[in-house]
Design an enzyme around this catalytic site. Structure first.
Site, short mmCIF file in Angstrom:
data_model
loop_
_atom_site.label_atom_id
_atom_site.label_comp_id
_atom_site.label_asym_id
_atom_site.label_seq_id
_atom_site.Cartn_x
_atom_site.Cartn_y
_atom_site.Cartn_z
N PRO A 2 -23.72 103.50 -8.56
CA PRO A 2 -25.20 103.14 -8.78
C PRO A 2 -25.26 101.86 -8.18
O PRO A 2 -24.83 100.76 -8.56
CB PRO A 2 -25.70 102.95 -10.22
CG PRO A 2 -24.07 103.60 -10.81
CD PRO A 2 -23.05 103.55 -10.01
N GLU A 3 -26.54 101.73 -7.31
CA GLU A 3 -27.04 100.63 -6.86
C GLU A 3 -28.28 99.94 -7.53
O GLU A 3 -28.38 100.86 -8.60
CB GLU A 3 -27.52 100.60 -5.47
CG GLU A 3 -25.98 100.95 -4.63
CD GLU A 3 -26.22 101.11 -3.01
OE1 GLU A 3 -27.15 100.49 -2.66
OE2 GLU A 3 -25.61 102.07 -2.25
N LYS A 56 -26.00 95.78 -10.76
CA LYS A 56 -25.70 97.13 -10.69
C LYS A 56 -25.48 97.55 -12.25
O LYS A 56 -24.86 98.66 -12.32
CB LYS A 56 -24.79 97.59 -9.85
CG LYS A 56 -25.02 97.06 -8.26
CD LYS A 56 -23.94 97.62 -7.12
CE LYS A 56 -23.81 96.93 -5.82
NZ LYS A 56 -22.59 97.49 -5.25
N ARG A 120 -13.99 109.95 -12.85
CA ARG A 120 -12.69 109.42 -12.38
C ARG A 120 -12.17 108.20 -13.45
O ARG A 120 -11.18 107.65 -13.06
CB ARG A 120 -12.92 108.90 -11.06
CG ARG A 120 -13.33 110.00 -10.29
CD ARG A 120 -13.55 109.77 -8.74
NE ARG A 120 -12.33 109.15 -8.20
CZ ARG A 120 -12.20 108.62 -6.76
NH1 ARG A 120 -13.28 108.80 -6.03
NH2 ARG A 120 -11.21 108.29 -6.46
N ARG A 269 -16.34 99.61 4.82
CA ARG A 269 -17.18 100.64 4.55
C ARG A 269 -17.78 101.25 5.78
O ARG A 269 -17.95 100.64 6.66
CB ARG A 269 -18.39 99.93 3.66
CG ARG A 269 -18.18 99.28 2.34
CD ARG A 269 -17.43 100.52 1.20
NE ARG A 269 -18.27 101.29 1.08
CZ ARG A 269 -19.19 101.27 0.01
NH1 ARG A 269 -19.33 100.35 -0.84
NH2 ARG A 269 -19.68 102.16 -0.33
#
Ligand SMILES: [Zn+2]
Length: 279
Positions: A2-3, A56, A120, A269
């Site tokens: 989540p940002e 975050k 995870r 990224r």
């Protein structure tokens, strides 16, 4: 992960339901998601004063200066449901908190449960009190929140660096809240090449990044964040993925000039950008 808009949505959903509630029982199915210095029993029977976002991360504030700080990482989710009976958890639920009205005395009043689900198991939950909480928060070294920073502060922090503007926007030490999705969208809307060194940006480019950051984050909060991968807030998914113009569109065409997007790997990224529109 989540940002800012997703974390804000999760915190707002949790706050609206949990304020005035208390946890009267905790059941742990997978202790690896709990930080080893954390004692869950400190949370029991204390009224929840509110839930808010820190960068975050999600922060639950309990009475008596007691805090639960959570980093959801890749696949952590908070959901409401029934408290699991026995030791067979529902799918991927790692932790369950039985809830009651903090003023009520009847522990079987059917307050339901807050469930922490994490496929995870990279998420972490930290319990701290008083000064220990302040120390914990400081240890994350988060910069000013992306929705609270001023343009001057943003420029002061970034303009002296030869690192790429995108990696600096995503570095939580500079400003807290942005990740790959929103940094990609902000730079696309600003016409700035993500791999450009911050030191080479003009003041107008910083201004454009700043204004787009505010408007994109606000709109994304209105839309409850972006549901990519498995993001889901307690009261449902987000819708901002339908407004993405560059993120996740490496094989598509730029909506402005209609030429193909490019994909570069930068700071580990993948970054989508339009070489024609982002100079
Ligand atoms: Zn273009």
């Amino acid at each position: 992960m989540p940002e800012l808009p997703e974390a804000q949505t999760i915190a707002t959903d949790l706050d609206s339901k949990l304020k005035g509630q208390a946890i009267f029982q905790a059941k742990v199915f997978s202790s690896s998601v709990i930080n080893k210095d954390s004692d869950l029993s400190l949370l029991l029977h204390k009224p929840i004063l509110g839930v808010e976002r820190k960068g975050k991360m999600i922060l639950f504030c309990f009475a008596s200066e007691t805090y639960l700080l959570t980093s959801l990482r890749m696949t952590g989710q908070f959901l409401f449901g029934d408290f699991p009976q026995g030791m067979d958890p529902p799918c991927h639920v790692r932790l369950a908190f039985a809830l009651k009205d903090a003023k009520g005395t009847d522990e079987n009043s059917g307050g339901g449960a807050l469930l922490y689900r994490d496929i995870r198991k990279f998420g972490r939950l930290y319990v701290r009190q008083g000064e220990d909480y302040v120390q914990l928060l400081n240890s994350f070294r988060q910069g000013t929140d992306a929705l609270a920073i001023t343009l001057d502060e943003l420029m002061d922090k970034l303009k002296g660096s030869s690192k790429s503007i995108k990696s600096l926007l995503m570095d939580q030490y500079n400003l807290a809240g942005l990740g790959n999705i929103y940094a990609t969208e902000i730079l696309f809307s600003s016409g700035v090449n993500p791999i450009k060194p911050a030191s080479s940006l003009k003041k107008e480019e910083f201004q454009s990044i700043y204004e787009n950051m505010r408007s994109i984050l606000s709109k994304a909060i209105e839309e409850r964040g972006s549901t990519v991968d498995n993001y889901e807030a307690p009261f449902g998914k987000g819708n901002y993925q339908n407004f993405h113009r560059a993120y996740g569109k490496a094989k598509g065409l730029c909506p402005i000039c209609h030429k193909p997007f490019s994909l570069v790997k930068e700071a580990g990224r993948s970054t989508v950008f339009c070489p024609n529109c982002q100079k």
